[in-house]
Design an enzyme around this catalytic site. Structure first.
Site, PDB file in Angstrom:
ATOM      1  N   ASP A 247       0.813  -1.221   0.000  1.00 40.99           N
ATOM      2  CA  ASP A 247       0.000   0.000   0.000  1.00 40.99           C
ATOM      3  C   ASP A 247       0.844   1.267   0.000  1.00 40.99           C
ATOM      4  O   ASP A 247       0.299   2.368   0.128  1.00 40.99           O
ATOM      5  CB  ASP A 247      -0.941   0.003   1.221  1.00 40.99           C
ATOM      6  N   ASP A 248       2.155   1.126  -0.158  1.00 40.51           N
ATOM      7  CA  ASP A 248       3.042   2.283  -0.073  1.00 40.51           C
ATOM      8  C   ASP A 248       2.852   3.217  -1.272  1.00 40.51           C
ATOM      9  O   ASP A 248       2.901   2.794  -2.431  1.00 40.51           O
ATOM     10  CB  ASP A 248       4.496   1.798  -0.025  1.00 40.51           C
ATOM     11  N   VAL A 249       2.668   4.492  -0.977  1.00 40.53           N
ATOM     12  CA  VAL A 249       2.449   5.491  -2.023  1.00 40.53           C
ATOM     13  C   VAL A 249       3.672   5.620  -2.921  1.00 40.53           C
ATOM     14  O   VAL A 249       3.552   5.782  -4.145  1.00 40.53           O
ATOM     15  CB  VAL A 249       2.092   6.859  -1.394  1.00 40.53           C
ATOM     16  N   TRP A 289      11.702   2.168  -5.150  1.00 40.79           N
ATOM     17  CA  TRP A 289      11.717   3.445  -4.435  1.00 40.79           C
ATOM     18  C   TRP A 289      12.827   4.372  -4.927  1.00 40.79           C
ATOM     19  O   TRP A 289      12.676   5.583  -4.940  1.00 40.79           O
ATOM     20  CB  TRP A 289      11.903   3.206  -2.933  1.00 40.79           C
TER      21      TRP A 289
END
Length: 293
Positions: A247-249, A289
């Protein structure tokens, strides 16, 4: 310190340079400086990577540990921090055949999933970062550290150490007012600190579960820790490569960027894209990331 072939000091240093408001280490002249507390001693170290296949670790000033066991603990901390004992060849072999990850491993080859070896620090960072942008999260972290941590001075520079769980466990929400967190986040941090101080929550207990899902369930039972925070802690502190903060933006934005899409992917789409990442979800996330951070 010998490092694996699949390690690049420069790539990991580049990662550190992307956190300009970080308060727990210093960067200067392509070197990393950090204070590490072991028992009653707090040595300050300098890490450099001028020699291929090696990291050079030097103790600064008069902080050289008096005990061999302390020196060994510092070396182990650094190995954990950079995940140096991980064989990344299986990850790279999988990633090179993956349409999303192949560009990431080509761009950042030698990058390690930089860890947060201290459990309390890892959980605090996960809670602090909930539902706010990364810049503000670093600001709150600095406020917490500089108000409730401690520092040592070495060769004219200040080195901050993250607060201990014992330092926070006895506090009230009002005591944490200098840190601009919500009341709920203050409550969560204090409650976690109490669990750790009482010995009800430790890295050993989480690792002894022997299973990613069991460790995740243990963390999820704690107030203030949801799936994102649990997986973040399992990824950065417990080193469980199956951890997946889906769920990491930042993960969503990285995938959007790589796909050159005009929208973020849905959870179902991420599950499809990550179908071949089994047992390497944490590294896949960390590498993706890097396109943003």
């Amino acid at each position: 310190m010998a490092v694996p072939k699949e390690f690049s000091f420069a790539e990991n240093l580049n990662y550190f340079y992307n956190a300009p408001n970080e308060c727990l280490y210093r960067l200067q002249d392509q070197k990393i400086y950090k204070a590490i507390t072991v028992g009653e001693e707090t040595p300050v170290i300098e890490l450099s990577g001028d020699d291929p296949g090696m990291i050079t670790l030097r103790f600064l000033g008069d902080t050289t540990p008096t005990l061999t066991s302390t020196k060994e603990a510092v070396v182990n901390y650094v190995r954990d921090w950079f995940d140096l004992d991980r064989d990344l060849l299986p990850f790279y072999e999988m990633a090179k055949a993956d349409p999303l990850l192949n560009r990431a491993v080509e761009s950042f080859y030698g990058l390690r999933c930089i860890g947060i070896p201290n459990l309390f620090e890892a959980i605090c960072w996960g809670i602090i970062g909930q539902q706010i942008n990364l810049t503000f999260a670093y600001t709150l972290k600095r406020e917490l550290v500089e108000n409730f941590g401690r520092h040592v001075v070495c060769e004219g520079a200040d080195y901050w150490i993250f607060p201990r769980a014992e330092d926070i466990a006895c506090m009230t929400v009002q005591d944490l007012a200098p840190v601009r967190m919500t009341v709920k986040k203050c409550e969560y941090l204090i409650a976690v600190a109490q669990l750790i101080t009482d010995g009800r929550l430790t890295k050993e207990l989480l690792l002894e579960t022997g299973d990613f899902k069991k460790a995740e369930k243990m963390l999820l039972s704690i107030r203030g820790i949801g799936p994102w925070t649990a997986n973040y802690v399992l990824m950065r502190c417990l080193r469980m490569t199956s951890a997946f903060p889906i769920d990491d933006v930042g993960l969503h934005n990285s995938i959007k960027y790589l796909l050159q899409s005009d929208r973020k992917p849905t959870k179902e789409e991420i599950l499809q894209l990550s179908a071949t990442w089994t047992d390497w979800e944490s590294y896949a996330t960390f590498y993706l990331w890097r396109f943003l951070y």
